[in-house]
Design a protein around this motif. Sequence first.
Motif, short mmCIF file in Angstrom:
data_model
loop_
_atom_site.label_atom_id
_atom_site.label_comp_id
_atom_site.label_asym_id
_atom_site.label_seq_id
_atom_site.Cartn_x
_atom_site.Cartn_y
_atom_site.Cartn_z
N ASN A 75 0.68 -1.25 0.15
CA ASN A 75 -0.06 -0.05 0.04
C ASN A 75 0.96 1.09 0.06
N ALA A 76 0.31 2.39 -0.21
CA ALA A 76 0.93 3.78 -0.19
C ALA A 76 1.88 4.08 1.04
N GLU A 77 1.40 3.58 2.17
CA GLU A 77 2.21 3.81 3.37
C GLU A 77 3.48 2.84 3.48
N HIS A 78 3.41 1.86 2.84
CA HIS A 78 4.30 0.91 2.71
C HIS A 78 5.57 1.69 1.87
N VAL A 79 4.96 2.16 0.49
CA VAL A 79 5.98 2.82 -0.14
C VAL A 79 6.90 4.00 0.25
N GLU A 80 5.82 4.65 1.38
CA GLU A 80 6.56 5.75 1.84
C GLU A 80 7.64 5.31 2.84
N ALA A 81 7.42 4.12 3.59
CA ALA A 81 8.62 3.85 4.26
C ALA A 81 9.77 3.31 3.68
N TYR A 82 9.27 2.77 2.46
CA TYR A 82 10.48 2.27 1.58
C TYR A 82 11.44 3.34 0.93
N PHE A 83 11.03 4.56 0.94
CA PHE A 83 11.80 5.65 0.63
C PHE A 83 12.22 6.39 1.84
N VAL A 157 3.36 2.75 21.65
CA VAL A 157 2.72 2.54 20.26
C VAL A 157 2.28 4.05 19.69
N HIS A 158 2.71 4.14 18.41
CA HIS A 158 2.25 5.25 17.73
C HIS A 158 0.95 5.21 16.56
N GLU A 159 0.27 6.15 16.24
CA GLU A 159 -0.51 6.25 14.98
C GLU A 159 0.28 6.82 13.90
N TYR A 160 0.36 6.08 12.90
CA TYR A 160 1.04 6.55 11.78
C TYR A 160 0.55 7.89 11.34
N GLU A 161 -0.73 8.16 11.07
CA GLU A 161 -1.06 9.66 10.80
C GLU A 161 -0.90 10.56 11.52
N ASP A 162 -0.98 10.26 12.87
CA ASP A 162 -0.84 11.26 14.04
C ASP A 162 0.68 11.65 14.02
N LEU A 163 1.49 10.68 13.85
CA LEU A 163 3.24 10.82 13.89
C LEU A 163 3.75 11.87 12.96
N ILE A 164 3.09 11.56 11.86
CA ILE A 164 3.67 12.36 10.32
C ILE A 164 2.95 13.68 10.32
N ALA A 165 1.63 13.91 11.10
CA ALA A 165 1.02 15.05 10.74
C ALA A 165 1.59 16.35 11.13
N GLY A 166 1.86 17.27 10.26
CA GLY A 166 2.25 18.55 10.43
C GLY A 166 3.84 18.57 10.72
N ARG A 167 4.48 17.42 10.29
CA ARG A 167 6.05 17.67 10.31
C ARG A 167 6.37 18.47 9.02
N PRO A 168 7.82 18.69 9.06
CA PRO A 168 8.18 19.48 7.92
C PRO A 168 8.07 18.36 6.71
N THR A 169 7.82 19.07 5.65
CA THR A 169 8.07 18.35 4.07
C THR A 169 9.46 18.58 3.45
N THR A 170 10.41 19.03 4.48
CA THR A 170 11.74 19.02 3.84
C THR A 170 12.60 18.27 4.86
N TYR A 171 13.74 17.64 4.18
CA TYR A 171 14.72 16.92 5.07
C TYR A 171 15.97 17.29 4.31
N ASP A 172 16.71 17.44 5.16
CA ASP A 172 18.34 17.69 4.60
C ASP A 172 19.09 16.16 4.48
N TRP A 173 18.60 15.63 3.51
CA TRP A 173 19.26 14.29 3.55
C TRP A 173 20.75 13.95 3.59
N PRO A 174 21.14 13.02 4.42
CA PRO A 174 22.57 12.89 4.32
C PRO A 174 23.36 12.55 3.05
N GLU A 175 24.30 12.81 2.75
CA GLU A 175 25.26 12.23 1.85
C GLU A 175 25.37 10.91 2.14
N LEU A 176 25.33 9.95 1.12
CA LEU A 176 25.48 8.49 1.52
C LEU A 176 26.45 7.94 0.74
#
Lengths: 551, 551
Positions: A75-83, A157-176
């Motif tokens: 499902n879409a949430e699983h894809v979100e975790a994939y990335f 225990v966390h609810e997925y939707e509550d956990l991500i709600a309102g968080r920033p939509t940017t992230y300074d991705w590390p150089e891997l």
Amino acid sequence: MLSTMQDVPLTVTRILVHGVQVHGRSQIITWTGEGEPQRRSFAEAGARAVQLANALRDELGVRDDDRVATLMWNNAEHVEAYFAVPAMGAVLHTLNLRLAAEQLAWIVNHAADRVIIVNGSLIPLLAPLLPHLRTVEHLVVSGPGDRAPLAGATARVHEYEDLIAGRPTTYDWPELDERQAAAMCYTSGTTGDPKGVVYSHRSIYLHSMQANMAQSMGLTDRDTSLVVVPQFHVNAWGLPHATFMSGINMLMPDRFLQPAPLAEMIERERPTHAAAVPTIWQGLLTELTARPRDVSSLVQVTIGGAACPPSLMRAFDELGMRVCHAWGMTETSPLGTVARPPAHAVGTDEEFGYRLTQGRFPAGVEARLTGPGGERLPWDGESAGELEVRGPWIAGAYYNGPGAEPLRPDDKFSADGWLKTGDVGTISPDGFLTLTDRAKDVIKSGGEWISSVDLENALMAHPDVAEAAVVAVPDDRWGERPLATVVLKEGADVGFETLRDFLAGEGKIAKWQLPERWTIVESVPKTSVGKFDKKVLRRRYAEGELDVTKF
Amino acid sequence: MLSTMQDVPLTVTRILVHGVQVHGRSQIITWTGEGEPQRRSFAEAGARAVQLANALRDELGVRDDDRVATLMWNNAEHVEAYFAVPAMGAVLHTLNLRLAAEQLAWIVNHAADRVIIVNGSLIPLLAPLLPHLRTVEHLVVSGPGDRAPLAGATARVHEYEDLIAGRPTTYDWPELDERQAAAMCYTSGTTGDPKGVVYSHRSIYLHSMQANMAQSMGLTDRDTSLVVVPQFHVNAWGLPHATFMSGINMLMPDRFLQPAPLAEMIERERPTHAAAVPTIWQGLLTELTARPRDVSSLVQVTIGGAACPPSLMRAFDELGMRVCHAWGMTETSPLGTVARPPAHAVGTDEEFGYRLTQGRFPAGVEARLTGPGGERLPWDGESAGELEVRGPWIAGAYYNGPGAEPLRPDDKFSADGWLKTGDVGTISPDGFLTLTDRAKDVIKSGGEWISSVDLENALMAHPDVAEAAVVAVPDDRWGERPLATVVLKEGADVGFETLRDFLAGEGKIAKWQLPERWTIVESVPKTSVGKFDKKVLRRRYAEGELDVTKF
């Protein structure tokens, strides 16, 4: 002499950013069982993946290569975790929800998972395991399902939707570093403990490019792929990564894997491609025969995991759904071969034969056959040996737990680092693989190999035989010889000599390969996934439990 | 945490071995001008490449990263050199046979080439250079052409066929680092000395995968590609490598690049794909109009090097030959973008507009736009800035001669290592690039940019204007302002104010972008490849040679 090219790492992060930026309109469509499916664009899913990464870091304290596990459907949430998980530098660990509870707990402890993201509908599976999990600090629950069984959990225990709600939509991705771990998956392990394969950013990136090459699955943003193969099974054959790389739409069945909803989602959403194991398609065919639907959108069906029976392939051809074999395993990411017939065979009698092979090796996968004496065998379409492979998306070891050295069992890796697949087969001069047996089941007779599968198929073609399993048994003169274990059809009465003559007839089986040991059983013992359990047969023979006729 | 995947390098060697092993039947068809073309299978060409490697090592003493140059047309022998030289660990240096003699000699000396493989038909070009070449020890001649002009050469002269005849068809290929140099190509360099780009095994391998992705050129062994773009020009856009990776047949025109033989080879050999610059196709269209031929096999025509005029694109559409734009440069291997319209635009009015863009960025190419003040500009399809790119097949420096540090001019590379392309354009929200000007030609007026190309196109749409070039000239108030240089059609009589009103009409050009300086010239000065030579115009203006009206 060094090149003057930029040194840019191949990372899952780059696939995510590209998918969002360039293919933001493409969609992940998740089936919900009733009403409209959930539709989420790559732009939306990507933004949510970024929010998830922020939550995992800021709220759950996920750092460096902490393992974040998923126990989820497609499902879409699983894809979100994939990335989210690999992009932030952590390691995604997909848990196989078909495993026995004990095995699942062993795997979670071995990988030292700190977080498990779980679908609500799978809580009944997870809850009983919790007391046995030693490293899990957080549970994140997504989607419908009763949360009550988690009430006593020591993990937060966390609810997925509550956990991500309102968080920033940017992230300074590390150089891997591209060789860094991105994801891990354990083989189901029919013998011994499960073994963990750890995919790198590099291997996932290269495998995605390969999947999208025209000679392989070759999809574009004009396609929608019905991803039936589970995301917990070898990264759903690499499709979530490949789709973000090329903007291919995904149709995700979530927990609705029964033939009727699959037929409905094909008719309604009109995917152009699908990927699944043969048993799923067998069920779908029965459903479509009983209740015909318009499945004409499906022009390409990738089948792997096991060979597709020719009859099933022909039946789908008649429905306009073209089956394409692929071969691979957890250790090969998994695309090892894809059976696109070569140009010269297209439209000829040879074409169907090529489609029945496991497929052709791409440039990224080197292959060789090793014979009974360790010798290299030619690619002549006849010499059968164990398949060994090498390449940038092929495993060279197994994960041996936090801080421990990688595991390189001699029976799984050659001295020069190639993967021993455990599959026995032939390779044609033009690089098409045909598998004939598993290495552990092949009969090693006087320095030659006899395929147990060939003998079984030939026996089962006899009208009086319901099932037949052939296993190797010790032989003083030849080392090993075949034992034929036969289940007769109800009311059938046929002698062993008649069956042996049947095998020898029309050159089906060479004379020296014919079994001299025969036994009748009521049924062939099977493994949990329905395959012949040849271990049990060999043990019964060794312990004298079988009534064997020798002639 | 390290992955458990095998560490297998991405090398040209692997592409060669794969092409021979798995796609041995695929063909290189080389036009010979009369009678049957030369047909050579990948298996044959691969065996000859191995013989060439043996000869280069054993007879010519080529070692490590010695440079082996080619001065050749597109043909099977050139493909053999493409694989033999990098696979043995040496560096292939393709020489541009269109360059002036002096520039060619400079490049050979700068690269320190030890060997030149030359087509017999190009001896008249090479012979006069020989006294100026300081490092060349061996000349290897292939194909028809008078050898007499080489009689006085100090370098040893070999016949290609004699050199490879009877050599072993096996070679113990060295294990190479994928970042090692594989091939080099100098940019033609409109300003300053030519600059050498050194491709790595890794960059060529990844670029080949990209070229074969369905979203890119997406060819398979069912295709034949007519490779008109020269092998001395950015590795023929990567086609010789991409074809060996996927078994795509190659149709090679050798020296027969005129419209009539091209039309004949298309009709006779029925390629499905072709790659060339627009001028070749313009000539072909004229030929096909005069002498119609069956060119219906060509379903995909990749055009790069310059934008294809919309009228030409439509004309080819009518012939059933579908043109697909691609953008790139020597520094980008070259595939930077490919203009496949996105799924939502297919079959709509938007589709043709997408096809006229330079194309969409693949996952392997990161792009950003930098504005006049160094600021990052959004992907809004409107903000024009200089295009900067980053990726594993993009150059990060230039070759600075044996033993010297790589060259990283500030105007070519950003501080963080991105390539400054020198192209100015916009990027749409879905990642499609539209180029509007060259950075050196754009007019920087009061912190905003004015596209010289937009003004020129708008001016040339006036019925009295034959040609128009617009260049930046210094301006006290705005920094720079446009100077319009107009060539009127014979007998035409039109005032500058009329032309300015024409530009302003129907919102074609914004008011603040309209030129206030105008001049009439008899012809626009051109470079050797036929482009407007704006350097000359700017110099003439600076030296007061132009009769300029300001209003």
